[in-house]
Scaffold this motif. Structure first.
Motif, PDB file in Angstrom:
ATOM      1  N   ASP A 331      29.261  32.042  39.538  1.00 28.25           N
ATOM      2  CA  ASP A 331      30.695  31.821  39.746  1.00 28.25           C
ATOM      3  C   ASP A 331      31.346  31.030  38.623  1.00 28.25           C
ATOM      4  N   VAL A 332      30.679  30.979  37.452  1.00 30.28           N
ATOM      5  CA  VAL A 332      31.296  30.349  36.290  1.00 30.28           C
ATOM      6  C   VAL A 332      32.461  31.223  35.830  1.00 30.28           C
ATOM      7  N   THR A 333      33.611  30.617  35.623  1.00 27.60           N
ATOM      8  CA  THR A 333      34.835  31.366  35.309  1.00 27.60           C
ATOM      9  C   THR A 333      35.208  31.324  33.832  1.00 27.60           C
ATOM     10  N   TRP A 334      34.363  30.738  33.010  1.00 27.17           N
ATOM     11  CA  TRP A 334      34.718  30.544  31.602  1.00 27.17           C
ATOM     12  C   TRP A 334      35.029  31.868  30.903  1.00 27.17           C
ATOM     13  N   THR A 335      34.191  32.860  31.097  1.00 22.32           N
ATOM     14  CA  THR A 335      34.370  34.132  30.392  1.00 22.32           C
ATOM     15  C   THR A 335      35.615  34.871  30.850  1.00 22.32           C
ATOM     16  N   ILE A 336      35.822  35.013  32.153  1.00 19.25           N
ATOM     17  CA  ILE A 336      36.993  35.739  32.620  1.00 19.25           C
ATOM     18  C   ILE A 336      38.276  34.985  32.265  1.00 19.25           C
ATOM     19  N   THR A 337      38.217  33.663  32.242  1.00 25.65           N
ATOM     20  CA  THR A 337      39.388  32.890  31.823  1.00 25.65           C
ATOM     21  C   THR A 337      39.733  33.199  30.376  1.00 25.65           C
ATOM     22  N   ILE A 354      36.663  46.202  32.815  1.00 26.36           N
ATOM     23  CA  ILE A 354      36.120  45.910  34.150  1.00 26.36           C
ATOM     24  C   ILE A 354      35.295  44.639  34.042  1.00 26.36           C
ATOM     25  N   TYR A 355      35.535  43.696  34.954  1.00 30.04           N
ATOM     26  CA  TYR A 355      34.771  42.447  34.944  1.00 30.04           C
ATOM     27  C   TYR A 355      34.020  42.287  36.252  1.00 30.04           C
ATOM     28  N   ALA A 356      32.682  42.165  36.154  1.00 30.31           N
ATOM     29  CA  ALA A 356      31.836  42.011  37.337  1.00 30.31           C
ATOM     30  C   ALA A 356      30.963  40.766  37.159  1.00 30.31           C
ATOM     31  N   SER A 357      31.223  39.758  37.910  1.00 31.86           N
ATOM     32  CA  SER A 357      32.169  39.581  39.003  1.00 31.86           C
ATOM     33  C   SER A 357      32.336  38.080  39.237  1.00 31.86           C
ATOM     34  N   ILE A 358      33.189  37.716  40.188  1.00 31.32           N
ATOM     35  CA  ILE A 358      33.407  36.313  40.565  1.00 31.32           C
ATOM     36  C   ILE A 358      33.316  36.201  42.089  1.00 31.32           C
ATOM     37  N   GLY A 381      36.593  31.495  42.046  1.00 29.01           N
ATOM     38  CA  GLY A 381      35.407  31.042  41.330  1.00 29.01           C
ATOM     39  C   GLY A 381      35.330  29.550  41.109  1.00 29.01           C
ATOM     40  N   ALA A 382      34.293  29.139  40.350  1.00 26.52           N
ATOM     41  CA  ALA A 382      34.052  27.736  39.996  1.00 26.52           C
ATOM     42  C   ALA A 382      33.941  26.837  41.224  1.00 26.52           C
ATOM     43  N   ILE A 383      33.410  27.384  42.305  1.00 30.73           N
ATOM     44  CA  ILE A 383      33.191  26.587  43.508  1.00 30.73           C
ATOM     45  C   ILE A 383      31.876  25.822  43.381  1.00 30.73           C
TER      46      ILE A 383
END
Length: 514
Positions: A331-337, A354-358, A381-383
């Motif tokens: 659930d790291v959000t660094w890449t999608i951010t 396409i981004y898989a996944s959060i 994400g990032a929980i």
């Protein structure tokens, strides 16, 4: 005409006698690959434990009409397998082990036991979970039982694990396309040794090799891993005096003394067993500096720039640092951010990504409330792992909602600009084309597909037209120098590049029970 009662009784007695003379074999297993560098923890339900007859569904070679099934009386206890993650809680481990042991007690004694483990399980408060597990199994089944173990080549083989097993084998391919073949081999060896009366091999050679590298640098798709692992079969199979053996690369994202390479060979001819084990160990050590990533690597920004400019579609990018199939939280959000910051993706007609996944259950619930076609705005994400980026802001349209997945439970696709973001109730790896198409996505037609993975699994690998592994942060960071190792044995290659050549002579592990 009715058959005489005596004739029928004779058939029944013969059948009963034949069944009673078959060896009694138990099945048990517990497996996960778990990172100690991830803040995530793994609970009991993640193992999806199977018991009784349900266990057979995990082994195609043990269907009711299969040859192996017919050669023994089978007593499956508990087999639990989790997708990789953080360390298992002690509570989860103790609960699963207790259930397994209780089931084993019900049908003891056994002639043999097949133990299906991964080998890189981390448990809170335990340095050697598989060693603990097999010791406790022995306390129930005793040492007369012949025990055959199959493992992932990314597992760890301690002396305690080696001593308490009799037959041992591991995968010979990475990616693990031979996983089921390896498990079947372990069972076949077990049955063969029971049938021919040879029982426990007299010799088990164990050689620790102080190398610790990620799987993405030791794939058998490329050299030197390809040639190194190609040596195993000629040495271990159909070689009089040797039963089996393997090369355990080990697991780089756990910090324990057992995390290092191991060569192990088992057999009846001491000289042959030693020679084979030492040959593999020396080969492994001699090619250590030649291991390299299985694909080009780069920083995310430069990788995205190349992917956008590329004419090769789909262009796959591995978000390696948060790979859930290597043990990361997922659930790291660094890449999608960082992706959503790029101006190229802000318009709906931009490059299709396409981004898989959060994973984020609250966001999924919100999407279910607005429904397919509805507008949604929130964070995801990032929980669990928020060390590198905060929850990512997503504002877009819900494209699909699919329920019932074994791992994700509920999956939602949200289109943000030209990016299709998959958000799940629980974390899930995306390895197969159907993982995308069942959500209404068309990965073959996308410009870019970003997956949380290291080396691509076979279906994705065959789909890609180009591919780069992005060196991103997370619980399974590919840059081992950034990881705070405290407990592994040193010196260790590549962390200590100038270390002296270690002793690669065979160490003899006692026969189980001795």
């Amino acid at each position: 005409m009715k058959k005489p009662l005596l004739f029928i009784l004779t058939l029944w007695l013969n059948a009963s006698f034949a069944q009673s003379t078959l060896p009694r074999i138990a099945i048990a297993g517990l497996g996960i690959e778990s990172s100690t560098f991830s803040p995530a923890v793994t609970h009991e339900e993640a193992f999806h434990p199977k018991t009784g007859e349900q266990v057979f569904t995990s082994y195609p070679f043990l269907t009711p009409d299969s040859p192996l099934r017919q050669q023994a009386q089978w007593f499956p206890s508990l087999v639990g397998k989790s997708i990789p993650g953080g360390a298992a809680t002690r509570e989860a481990y103790e609960s699963l082990v207790t259930k397994m042991l209780d089931l084993l007690k019900q049908n003891a004694p056994y002639d043999g036991l097949y133990l299906d483990i991964h080998g890189a399980m981390s448990v809170q408060g335990l340095d050697d979970p598989e060693g603990d597990l097999i010791t406790r199994i022995r306390q129930v089944v005793g040492y007369k039982t012949l025990l055959s173990t199959s493992m992932d080549l990314h597992g760890c083989v301690t002396k305690r694990l080696a001593q308490n097993t009799d037959l041992m084998t591991c995968y010979r391919m990475a990616p693990h396309e031979d996983a089921m073949q390896t498990k079947e081999r372990a069972v076949q060896h077990l049955i063969d040794r029971l049938k021919n009366g040879k029982g426990k091999p007299a010799y088990k050679a164990w050689i620790p090799v102080p190398i610790l590298l990620p799987g993405e640098q030791t794939s058998t798709r490329i050299e030197p891993g390809k040639s190194l692992y190609a040596e195993v079969a000629p040495l271990a199979d159909n070689n009089s005096g040797i039963v089996d053996g393997g090369i355990w690369i080990s697991y780089a994202w756990a910090d324990a003394p057992r995390n290092h390479g191991v060569i192990m060979m088992v057999g009846d001819d001491q000289a042959k067993v030693a020679k084979a084990a030492e040959k593999l160990a020396k080969h492994f050590w001699n090619v250590r500096s030649k291991f390299d990533f299985v694909a080009p690597v780069g920083k995310l920004d430069e990788v995205l720039t190349k992917a956008i400019a590329s004419q090769k579609k789909p262009f796959f990018i591995s978000d390696t640092g948060d790979n859930p199939t290597a043990g990361a939280a997922g659930d790291v959000t660094w890449t999608i951010t960082e992706i959503l910051k790029r101006p190229e993706f802000r318009k709906a007609d931009g490059p299709t990504l396409i981004y898989a996944s959060i994973p984020d259950p609250a966001f999924v619930k919100k999407a279910q409330a607005v429904g397919v076609g509805g507008s949604i705005e929130g964070t995801a994400g990032a929980i669990v792992d928020h060390r590198f980026a905060k929850p990512v802001a997503l504002k877009g349209t819900v494209e699909s909602i699919i329920e019932g997945d074994r791992d994700a439970v509920v999956e939602v696709v949200v289109k943000v600009g030209s990016v299709h973001v998959i958000v799940t109730q629980k974390r899930k790896p995306y390895h197969k084309e159907k993982d995308f198409t069942r959500l209404g996505l068309k990965p073959r037609e996308a410009d870019i597909v970003v997956v949380k993975i290291g080396y691509l699994e076979p279906e994705l690998y065959n789909m890609q037209k180009d591919w780069i592994m992005a060196l991103t942060p997370g619980g399974v960071d590919q840059d081992l120098y950034r990881l705070p190792y405290k407990h592994i044995q040193r010196p260790m290659y590549p962390l200590d590049k100038n270390m002296k050549t270690p002793n690669l002579s065979a160490q003899w592990i006692p026969v189980s029970g001795k």
